[in-house]
Scaffold this motif. Structure first.
Motif, short mmCIF file in Angstrom:
data_model
loop_
_atom_site.label_atom_id
_atom_site.label_comp_id
_atom_site.label_asym_id
_atom_site.label_seq_id
_atom_site.Cartn_x
_atom_site.Cartn_y
_atom_site.Cartn_z
N TYR A 114 0.82 -1.23 0.00
CA TYR A 114 0.00 0.00 0.00
C TYR A 114 0.85 1.27 0.00
O TYR A 114 0.31 2.38 -0.04
CB TYR A 114 -1.02 0.05 1.16
N ASN A 115 2.18 1.12 0.05
CA ASN A 115 3.05 2.29 -0.12
C ASN A 115 3.23 2.59 -1.60
O ASN A 115 2.77 1.82 -2.46
CB ASN A 115 4.40 2.02 0.55
N ILE A 116 3.94 3.68 -1.92
CA ILE A 116 4.16 4.07 -3.31
C ILE A 116 4.75 2.89 -4.10
O ILE A 116 5.64 2.19 -3.62
CB ILE A 116 5.10 5.31 -3.38
N SER A 117 4.22 2.65 -5.29
CA SER A 117 4.70 1.55 -6.12
C SER A 117 6.04 1.94 -6.73
O SER A 117 6.10 2.79 -7.61
CB SER A 117 3.69 1.25 -7.22
N VAL A 118 7.12 1.33 -6.27
CA VAL A 118 8.44 1.73 -6.76
C VAL A 118 8.61 1.40 -8.24
O VAL A 118 9.35 2.07 -8.94
CB VAL A 118 9.60 1.11 -5.92
N LYS A 119 7.86 0.40 -8.70
CA LYS A 119 7.94 0.02 -10.11
C LYS A 119 7.39 1.10 -11.02
O LYS A 119 7.74 1.20 -12.19
CB LYS A 119 7.14 -1.28 -10.35
N ALA A 120 6.44 1.89 -10.51
CA ALA A 120 5.74 2.86 -11.36
C ALA A 120 6.41 4.24 -11.38
O ALA A 120 6.03 5.10 -12.18
CB ALA A 120 4.29 2.99 -10.89
N ILE A 121 7.41 4.45 -10.56
CA ILE A 121 7.96 5.80 -10.42
C ILE A 121 8.67 6.28 -11.69
O ILE A 121 8.39 7.37 -12.20
CB ILE A 121 8.93 5.90 -9.21
N GLU A 122 9.57 5.45 -12.23
CA GLU A 122 10.42 5.93 -13.33
C GLU A 122 9.63 6.39 -14.55
O GLU A 122 10.00 7.36 -15.19
CB GLU A 122 11.45 4.87 -13.71
N ASN A 123 8.54 5.70 -14.84
CA ASN A 123 7.71 6.07 -16.00
C ASN A 123 7.14 7.47 -15.89
O ASN A 123 6.78 8.08 -16.89
CB ASN A 123 6.53 5.10 -16.14
N ALA A 124 7.00 7.97 -14.66
CA ALA A 124 6.33 9.26 -14.44
C ALA A 124 7.31 10.42 -14.39
O ALA A 124 6.91 11.58 -14.28
CB ALA A 124 5.53 9.20 -13.15
N GLY A 329 -8.38 17.39 -12.73
CA GLY A 329 -9.05 16.61 -13.78
C GLY A 329 -8.90 15.11 -13.66
O GLY A 329 -9.14 14.38 -14.63
N TYR A 330 -8.51 14.59 -12.51
CA TYR A 330 -8.44 13.13 -12.38
C TYR A 330 -9.84 12.55 -12.29
O TYR A 330 -10.79 13.23 -11.87
CB TYR A 330 -7.64 12.74 -11.13
N LYS A 331 -9.95 11.28 -12.66
CA LYS A 331 -11.25 10.61 -12.56
C LYS A 331 -11.06 9.23 -11.96
O LYS A 331 -9.94 8.73 -11.86
CB LYS A 331 -11.91 10.52 -13.94
N LYS A 332 -12.20 8.62 -11.61
CA LYS A 332 -12.18 7.27 -11.07
C LYS A 332 -11.54 6.33 -12.09
O LYS A 332 -11.83 6.43 -13.28
CB LYS A 332 -13.62 6.83 -10.78
N GLY A 333 -10.64 5.50 -11.62
CA GLY A 333 -9.94 4.58 -12.52
C GLY A 333 -8.51 5.01 -12.80
O GLY A 333 -7.71 4.24 -13.33
N ASP A 334 -8.17 6.25 -12.46
CA ASP A 334 -6.81 6.74 -12.74
C ASP A 334 -5.75 6.05 -11.87
O ASP A 334 -4.62 5.86 -12.30
CB ASP A 334 -6.73 8.26 -12.54
N PHE A 335 -6.10 5.73 -10.63
CA PHE A 335 -5.16 5.06 -9.72
C PHE A 335 -5.88 3.88 -9.08
O PHE A 335 -6.32 3.93 -7.93
CB PHE A 335 -4.62 6.05 -8.68
N PRO A 336 -6.00 2.79 -9.87
CA PRO A 336 -6.87 1.68 -9.46
C PRO A 336 -6.49 1.02 -8.14
O PRO A 336 -7.39 0.65 -7.36
CB PRO A 336 -6.77 0.68 -10.63
N ASN A 337 -5.20 0.88 -7.86
CA ASN A 337 -4.82 0.22 -6.59
C ASN A 337 -5.24 1.08 -5.40
O ASN A 337 -5.77 0.59 -4.41
CB ASN A 337 -3.32 -0.04 -6.53
N THR A 338 -4.98 2.37 -5.53
CA THR A 338 -5.35 3.31 -4.47
C THR A 338 -6.86 3.28 -4.24
O THR A 338 -7.33 3.24 -3.10
CB THR A 338 -4.92 4.74 -4.89
N GLU A 339 -7.62 3.30 -5.33
CA GLU A 339 -9.08 3.31 -5.21
C GLU A 339 -9.57 2.01 -4.58
O GLU A 339 -10.48 2.03 -3.74
CB GLU A 339 -9.70 3.53 -6.59
#
Ligand SMILES: *Cc1c(COP(=O)(O)O)cnc(C)c1O
Length: 373
Positions: A114-124, A329-339
């Motif tokens: 449930y912490n920040i996904s380290v795998k997803a950081i570099e892409n952003a 402008g974020y919407k439901k579905g943008d961060f599925p794990n968090t939601e």
């Protein structure tokens, strides 16, 4: 027969009662001394807390949110800087970035920790990315080896949000000692809580420390000389006096929280439909919160409440879906794990001095719920 036991979400009086007399004496001394803000108690507490965090400097602030803002501003980022934050966090982390005028780059949660996904950081990461704020949520350290590697590679400042994890470690190193400057909160319910609002920044970098010190007190190091546009966010003596008394017991209380978590882990293990907390390899947790997940979350919470057990949802609406952030402008579905965490999480009572009887009762009632649901 219906049991009448009730279990509070937290009962701070149990840790405060034994130190009440000593604290009230300290308050008397403060009234006699006539020094109320950033005085002797604050300086002593700052030294002790820096030491606790294995760092050179700590500065008491008015609260944790201010500590985050002071930490961010102490890094002197360019106006167009982007700051990477977890999507799943208490909203203060986001507010600190927005209210310092920087752009938020949210990263979804890791589905296991449930912490920040380290795998997803570099892409952003874009050329404007200048800092990252890992949040050690619920008391568990983020995967700091990976985060520090990424920060080095892309030249990012690291600012830990250590509000929920004072005393946790990653690979043996204490949280709040990894970043260039780190923020924490002593909100009363935190693992180390004051008797009101308070917070701190912690750093081992002398230049950053000096800038943070100015930022905390009207941009000033010398009375009536103002070098930068600062804030007023100082710690007061009464909070520092209580924090000093409580800091000596933080390790004991954190160990108690870990024992409670072990008890829950053992007794609630194997219930189908109930997910228990999991730690990343090399991460420890000081279990600020014990968060379970189930698709029947609302029903479970209702059932426990009917049986006198208080629980809380951390957090029911993620920052990106809050009205305050509609403009992004974020919407439901943008961060599925968090939601998904928001929709299924429930925090069970966990606090130092909770009794065995209370814990057994919580376990019994959770089991009872899943037997018939
Ligand atoms: C509590 C908390 C804060 C803010 O602390 P305050 O002292 O309430 O301003 C910031 N971040 C996280 C993750 C928190 O839990």
């Amino acid at each position: 027969m219906k049991t009448t036991l009730s279990v509070k979400f937290n009962d701070l009086s149990r840790i405060h009662n034994p130190i009440k007399k000593q604290f009230l004496e300290e308050v008397g001394n403060i009234l006699d001394s006539g020094g109320f803000i950033t005085g002797k108690n604050v300086v002593e507490f700052e030294n002790q807390f820096a030491n606790y965090c294995n760092s050179k400097f700590a500065l008491g602030t008015g609260n944790g949110y201010d500590a985050l803002k002071i930490a961010i501003r102490a890094c002197e980022l360019p106006a167009n800087a982007e700051i990477i934050v977890p999507a799943h966090t208490f909203i203060a982390t986001w507010y600190a970035v927005s209210n310092c005028g920087y752009k938020i780059i949210p990263i979804d949660a890791d589905p296991i920790t449930y912490n920040i996904s380290v795998k997803a950081i570099e892409n952003a990461i874009t050329p404007n990315a200048k800092a990252i704020i890992p949040v050690h949520l619920y008391g568990q350290s983020c995967q700091m080896d990976k985060i520090m590697d990424i920060a080095k590679k892309y030249n990012l400042y690291v600012i830990e949000d250590n509000a929920q994890a004072q005393g946790a470690t990653y690979a043996g190193k204490i949280t709040g000692s990894f970043g260039h400057i780190n923020a924490t909160s002593f909100y009363p319910g935190k693992n180390l809580g004051a008797g009101g609002d308070a917070g701190a920044v912690v750093t081992s970098d002398e230049n950053i420390f000096k800038r943070a010190k100015m930022l905390r007190n009207y941009g000033s190091l010398k009375k009536y000389e103002h070098q930068i546009l600062g804030e007023n966010s100082r710690m007061d003596e009464i909070q520092a006096a209580l924090l000093k008394l409580k800091l000596t017991q933080l390790t004991t209380w954190n160990t108690e929280r870990q024992q409670i978590a072990s008890y829950y882990n053992e007794k609630l293990n194997g219930i189908s439909g109930l997910i228990l907390p999991k730690l990343a390899l090399e991460a420890t947790s000081v279990y600020h919160l014990y968060v379970v997940r189930t698709n029947k979350r609302n029903e479970l919470q209702h059932f426990l409440a009917e049986n006198g057990i208080e629980t809380i949802i951390h957090y029911p609406i993620p920052p990106h879906l809050q009205k305050a952030y509609a403009y992004l402008g974020y919407k439901k579905g943008d961060f599925p794990n968090t939601e998904s965490i928001s929709e299924t999480c429930l925090t069970l009572p966990i606090f130092p001095k909770i009794t065995n009887e209370e814990l057994e009762y919580v376990v019994e009632k959770v089991k009872e719920f899943f037997r018939s649901n």
